[in-house]
Design a protein around this motif. Structure first.
Motif, PDB file in Angstrom:
ATOM      1  N   ARG A 128       0.830  -1.201   0.000  1.00 53.75           N
ATOM      2  CA  ARG A 128       0.000   0.000   0.000  1.00 53.75           C
ATOM      3  C   ARG A 128       0.859   1.242   0.000  1.00 53.75           C
ATOM      4  NH1 ARG A 128      -4.877   1.848   2.792  1.00 53.75           N
ATOM      5  NH2 ARG A 128      -4.495   3.894   3.713  1.00 53.75           N
ATOM      6  N   GLU A 130       0.173   5.271   0.511  1.00 54.90           N
ATOM      7  CA  GLU A 130      -0.904   6.167   0.898  1.00 54.90           C
ATOM      8  C   GLU A 130      -0.466   7.626   0.801  1.00 54.90           C
ATOM      9  OE1 GLU A 130      -1.711   4.650   4.814  1.00 54.90           O
ATOM     10  OE2 GLU A 130      -0.232   5.971   5.736  1.00 54.90           O
ATOM     11  N   TYR A 150      -7.355   5.731  -4.448  1.00 52.42           N
ATOM     12  CA  TYR A 150      -8.723   5.738  -3.964  1.00 52.42           C
ATOM     13  C   TYR A 150      -8.822   6.628  -2.738  1.00 52.42           C
ATOM     14  CZ  TYR A 150     -10.063   1.801  -6.876  1.00 52.42           C
ATOM     15  OH  TYR A 150     -10.346   1.000  -7.947  1.00 52.42           O
ATOM     16  N   GLU A 152     -10.202   7.216   0.721  1.00 53.89           N
ATOM     17  CA  GLU A 152     -10.740   6.291   1.724  1.00 53.89           C
ATOM     18  C   GLU A 152     -11.533   6.985   2.813  1.00 53.89           C
ATOM     19  OE1 GLU A 152      -7.088   4.317   2.815  1.00 53.89           O
ATOM     20  OE2 GLU A 152      -7.580   2.587   1.563  1.00 53.89           O
ATOM     21  N   GLY A 153     -11.281   8.245   3.066  1.00 59.55           N
ATOM     22  CA  GLY A 153     -12.057   8.930   4.098  1.00 59.55           C
ATOM     23  C   GLY A 153     -11.390  10.198   4.560  1.00 59.55           C
ATOM     24  N   LEU A 154     -12.122  10.951   5.363  1.00 61.22           N
ATOM     25  CA  LEU A 154     -11.616  12.193   5.935  1.00 61.22           C
ATOM     26  C   LEU A 154     -11.226  11.927   7.379  1.00 61.22           C
ATOM     27  CD1 LEU A 154     -11.313  15.311   5.550  1.00 61.22           C
ATOM     28  CD2 LEU A 154     -13.546  15.502   6.654  1.00 61.22           C
ATOM     29  N   MET A 170      -7.492  10.838   3.388  1.00 57.60           N
ATOM     30  CA  MET A 170      -6.614   9.671   3.201  1.00 57.60           C
ATOM     31  C   MET A 170      -6.876   9.046   1.839  1.00 57.60           C
ATOM     32  SD  MET A 170      -4.341   7.448   4.352  1.00 57.60           S
ATOM     33  CE  MET A 170      -4.240   7.082   6.115  1.00 57.60           C
ATOM     34  N   SER A 172      -5.256   6.000  -0.963  1.00 55.61           N
ATOM     35  CA  SER A 172      -4.312   4.891  -1.056  1.00 55.61           C
ATOM     36  C   SER A 172      -4.365   4.253  -2.431  1.00 55.61           C
ATOM     37  CB  SER A 172      -4.594   3.822  -0.011  1.00 55.61           C
ATOM     38  OG  SER A 172      -5.715   3.047  -0.377  1.00 55.61           O
ATOM     39  N   ILE A 173      -3.237   3.640  -2.791  1.00 54.30           N
ATOM     40  CA  ILE A 173      -3.174   2.801  -3.979  1.00 54.30           C
ATOM     41  C   ILE A 173      -2.497   1.505  -3.572  1.00 54.30           C
ATOM     42  CG2 ILE A 173      -0.983   3.793  -4.834  1.00 54.30           C
ATOM     43  CD1 ILE A 173      -2.283   3.583  -7.701  1.00 54.30           C
ATOM     44  N   LEU A 174      -3.097   0.381  -3.968  1.00 57.27           N
ATOM     45  CA  LEU A 174      -2.527  -0.919  -3.636  1.00 57.27           C
ATOM     46  C   LEU A 174      -1.756  -1.440  -4.831  1.00 57.27           C
ATOM     47  CD1 LEU A 174      -5.548  -2.665  -1.866  1.00 57.27           C
ATOM     48  CD2 LEU A 174      -3.818  -1.137  -0.900  1.00 57.27           C
ATOM     49  N   ASP A 177      -3.910  -2.480  -7.478  1.00 60.60           N
ATOM     50  CA  ASP A 177      -4.594  -1.430  -8.248  1.00 60.60           C
ATOM     51  C   ASP A 177      -3.779  -1.011  -9.457  1.00 60.60           C
ATOM     52  OD1 ASP A 177      -5.635   0.395  -5.238  1.00 60.60           O
ATOM     53  OD2 ASP A 177      -6.608  -1.271  -6.300  1.00 60.60           O
TER      54      ASP A 177
ATOM     55  N   GLU B 116     -14.560   6.779  10.090  1.00 61.32           N
ATOM     56  CA  GLU B 116     -14.151   7.706   9.033  1.00 61.32           C
ATOM     57  C   GLU B 116     -13.883   7.031   7.697  1.00 61.32           C
ATOM     58  OE1 GLU B 116     -10.888   9.379  11.188  1.00 61.32           O
ATOM     59  OE2 GLU B 116     -12.016  11.191  11.693  1.00 61.32           O
ATOM     60  N   GLY B 117     -13.547   5.746   7.741  1.00 62.51           N
ATOM     61  CA  GLY B 117     -13.272   5.088   6.470  1.00 62.51           C
ATOM     62  C   GLY B 117     -12.639   3.731   6.663  1.00 62.51           C
ATOM     63  N   LEU B 118     -12.427   3.065   5.544  1.00 60.37           N
ATOM     64  CA  LEU B 118     -11.768   1.751   5.527  1.00 60.37           C
ATOM     65  C   LEU B 118     -10.379   1.946   4.942  1.00 60.37           C
ATOM     66  CD1 LEU B 118     -11.947  -1.366   5.816  1.00 60.37           C
ATOM     67  CD2 LEU B 118     -12.709  -1.409   3.441  1.00 60.37           C
ATOM     68  N   LEU B 119      -9.350   1.575   5.694  1.00 62.55           N
ATOM     69  CA  LEU B 119      -7.965   1.692   5.220  1.00 62.55           C
ATOM     70  C   LEU B 119      -7.537   0.323   4.726  1.00 62.55           C
ATOM     71  CD1 LEU B 119      -6.554   3.910   8.114  1.00 62.55           C
ATOM     72  CD2 LEU B 119      -7.817   4.574   6.058  1.00 62.55           C
ATOM     73  N   ARG B 120      -7.346   0.229   3.416  1.00 58.03           N
ATOM     74  CA  ARG B 120      -7.107  -1.069   2.788  1.00 58.03           C
ATOM     75  C   ARG B 120      -5.661  -1.511   2.986  1.00 58.03           C
ATOM     76  NH1 ARG B 120      -8.052  -0.279  -3.201  1.00 58.03           N
ATOM     77  NH2 ARG B 120      -6.670   1.497  -2.798  1.00 58.03           N
ATOM     78  N   LYS B 121      -5.524  -2.779   3.390  1.00 58.73           N
ATOM     79  CA  LYS B 121      -4.194  -3.383   3.579  1.00 58.73           C
ATOM     80  C   LYS B 121      -3.294  -2.437   4.382  1.00 58.73           C
ATOM     81  CE  LYS B 121      -4.049  -6.538  -0.366  1.00 58.73           C
ATOM     82  NZ  LYS B 121      -5.189  -7.283   0.076  1.00 58.73           N
ATOM     83  N   ILE B 134     -11.068   2.842  10.441  1.00 49.65           N
ATOM     84  CA  ILE B 134     -10.526   3.853  11.351  1.00 49.65           C
ATOM     85  C   ILE B 134     -11.678   4.648  11.951  1.00 49.65           C
ATOM     86  CG2 ILE B 134     -10.052   5.549   9.484  1.00 49.65           C
ATOM     87  CD1 ILE B 134      -7.510   6.297  11.259  1.00 49.65           C
TER      88      ILE B 134
END
Lengths: 183, 145
Positions: A128, A130, A150, A152-154, A170, A172-174, A177, B116-121, B134
């Motif tokens: 990942r 981020e 992507y 992911e959230g605030l 936040m 992230s790229i996996l 992806d 607040e969100g899903l933190l992938r991997k 999170i």
């Protein structure tokens, strides 16, 4: 007609390479600019010594930091932090670009190149990458979206710098992806 | 939880001496039972250092025999009501919870945390890379009843 001038695809003329002490005057162009420093934890550099200090003590020893070069001339920098232990699967990206070169897709290109490079160089341990972007920094949010990250959230009041709490988005790229990512 | 279960008294004592007692903010969940105050778990709040000291991670653990009675939720609400005064530089509490851990997510939601969100991997838990939710609670948030 110079084909590079006509060509709006920057792939031949944007390169990434380690920073060197001789890059200090180019570095000062963006490091002294308030517009570049606005969403960063640091204040604009006012002295050349600060630029030298950054190159020698931060950039060169950094696990992964590169100058963003346009036709070989540094116009910005990009880095990916490396974590250890339980956090070794993720790295955090950050970048700066001289103001004169904003709005041309250069940062997006540099981010794509950096992401591809670290997934290749750090192997299966890294899953990942981020990026944390100030909620008011819409330009940088668009850079990461265009680079395939992507949202992911605030994360509310996630960091404090320059005397204020900041809400950070936040991204992230996996590895999965990214096209042709070998994992 | 990120660490493996403790299986001996010696390991437990070592853990107490080297991790739990020197910890910046860790409170035992006590059960008053026949005038004896027994520890049945703990809440741990871990602020970051340097630039990250405005943010603190929350963790908690409860002996399995006491699960399902709202104990951790109650303890977390008590902790939240005092921790911002105890750690004045902290403006944000956060917790990372595995996607499958529904009970823990409910505890946080009932204690007023916002997802607040899903933190992938995002990180390793016991040797596997996990997606983690999170949650956060700010010093400025009102406690939900």
């Amino acid at each position: 007609m110079d084909p590079e001038v006509k060509n709006s695809n920057f792939s031949e003329i944007i390169t990434l390479r380690p920073l060197e002490v001789s890059d200090v005057d180019n570095l000062m162009v963006w490091a002294s600019d308030e517009r570049v420093a606005r969403f960063c934890p640091w204040e604009p550099n006012t002295k050349r010594e600060q630029g030298l200090d950054f190159i020698i003590n931060r950039a060169i020893p950094h696990p992964w930091l590169r100058a963003i070069c346009l036709n070989g001339k540094p116009i910005g920098s990009i880095s990916v932090t490396k974590n250890s232990g339980n956090d070794a699967c993720r790295g955090e990206i950050g970048y700066n670009l001289a103001w004169e070169h904003w709005g041309k897709g250069i940062a997006t290109k540099a981010v794509k190149m950096a992401v591809k490079a670290v997934f290749e160089e750090w192997g299966p341990e890294l899953e990942r990458v981020e990026g944390l972007v100030d909620v008011e920094n819409v330009g940088s949010q668009r850079v990461l979206e265009k680079a395939g990250f992507y949202r992911e959230g605030l994360l509310r009041r996630y960091v404090v710098f320059k005397g204020r709490s900041r809400d950070m988005v936040m991204f992230s790229i996996l590895c999965s992806d990214v096209e042709n990512c070998s994992l | 939880m990120r660490w493996n279960p403790i299986t001996s008294r010696e390991e437990a004592l070592t853990h107490l001496e080297t991790v739990a007692i020197p910890h910046p903010w860790r409170r035992s969940i006590g059960l008053l039972d026949d005038d004896e105050d027994r520890s049945i778990g703990y809440i741990s709040i871990f602020p970051g250092s340097g630039d990250d000291r405005s943010r603190a991670n929350v963790g908690y653990i409860l002996a399995a025999e006491y699960w399902g009675q709202g104990i951790v939720t109650a303890a977390l609400r008590i902790a939240v009501s005092t921790v911002f005064a105890d750690l004045p530089e902290v403006v944000r509490l956060q917790a990372l919870v595995e996607v499958e851990h529904r009970a823990s997510q409910r505890v946080l939601e009932k204690a007023g945390f916002l997802r607040e969100g899903l933190l992938r991997k995002y990180g390793y838990c016991k040797g596997e890379i996990r997606d983690l939710f999170i949650y956060s609670l700010l010093s400025t948030d009102q406690l939900r009843i």
